[in-house]
Scaffold this motif. Sequence first.
Motif, PDB file in Angstrom:
ATOM      1  N   LEU A 151       1.303  -1.452  -0.067  1.00  0.00           N
ATOM      2  CA  LEU A 151       0.324  -0.684  -0.169  1.00  0.00           C
ATOM      3  C   LEU A 151       0.566   1.634   0.201  1.00  0.00           C
ATOM      4  O   LEU A 151       1.687   0.857  -0.122  1.00  0.00           O
ATOM      5  N   SER A 152       0.386   1.879  -0.737  1.00  0.00           N
ATOM      6  CA  SER A 152       0.949   3.616  -0.288  1.00  0.00           C
ATOM      7  C   SER A 152       1.373   3.458   0.732  1.00  0.00           C
ATOM      8  O   SER A 152       1.202   4.213   2.075  1.00  0.00           O
ATOM      9  N   GLY A 153       3.357   3.683   0.870  1.00  0.00           N
ATOM     10  CA  GLY A 153       3.841   3.752   2.526  1.00  0.00           C
ATOM     11  C   GLY A 153       3.508   2.472   3.748  1.00  0.00           C
ATOM     12  O   GLY A 153       4.465   2.198   4.480  1.00  0.00           O
ATOM     13  N   THR A 157       3.837  -1.715   4.028  1.00  0.00           N
ATOM     14  CA  THR A 157       4.320  -2.601   2.629  1.00  0.00           C
ATOM     15  C   THR A 157       4.446  -3.927   3.935  1.00  0.00           C
ATOM     16  O   THR A 157       4.778  -3.742   4.893  1.00  0.00           O
TER      17      THR A 157
END
Length: 246
Positions: free
Chosen positions: A165-167, A169
């Motif tokens: 995901l954004s930013g 893991t």
Amino acid sequence: VFLLFFTTHEELQTLDVDDAFFSTPEDIAARALKPKGGVNFIRTFKRQAEDQAVNLPPNLDELVQNATYVQSPDNLVWQYFYNLKGSAEYPFPGGVFQWARYRRNGTGLNETEKIFSESLNKHENTLTLATLRIFSNELGQPHFHFNANEMGYVISGCGQAGVILSGVTTNFNIGIGDVIFFPVGTQHYIKSVCEEDLLLILAYNTGNQLETLRMNDYFRSTADHILAQLFFKKQEEFKKFPRAAK
């Protein structure tokens, strides 16, 4: 042994024949079924202590003398049955994929595949199943599905799964009997981490052709000069990445 998948985001509600029978007033059941002996015969039925949908009676051989069924016509069977193990294999770098899927374009499908594919598309929020085999120490590369949740069950081998995901893991180990879930639009990957091949059954809930985007596809589809700006690297360095094989 069956592995079952259900498409519902609510608590699964099931009504078995015996539950429906014992929930019906005796006189109503007698009038509906019209058995010899009427309501007195209906009263001879006793609810079992255990759920008979799961636990078969120990004296089953005494109760059942004939359990044969006549095979239905093929054109009816193929709406509900698909030989996944015997279907076409789709190799990829690191493994093999087999899939009972819906396809918009039925060209090239045999009669069984075409009937099954059309049947899937007739039902809202239907399920398609696949097997995924990742060879020893190989990778199922990061990808995400635009239009389906994905659930998997590990049959053999061991591996590691990751959700990107954004930013953030999230990584976790998976082994035989484990269930994994990737929500729609969630980028994820699976890799084999032992000597044995990693084999999973995957389920996708979509009544449409599954839409998937893989990391090598979107990375190589981005112009070199854009990548150079994003990563502060010279444009020609991105030619080191091979284009994905079809």
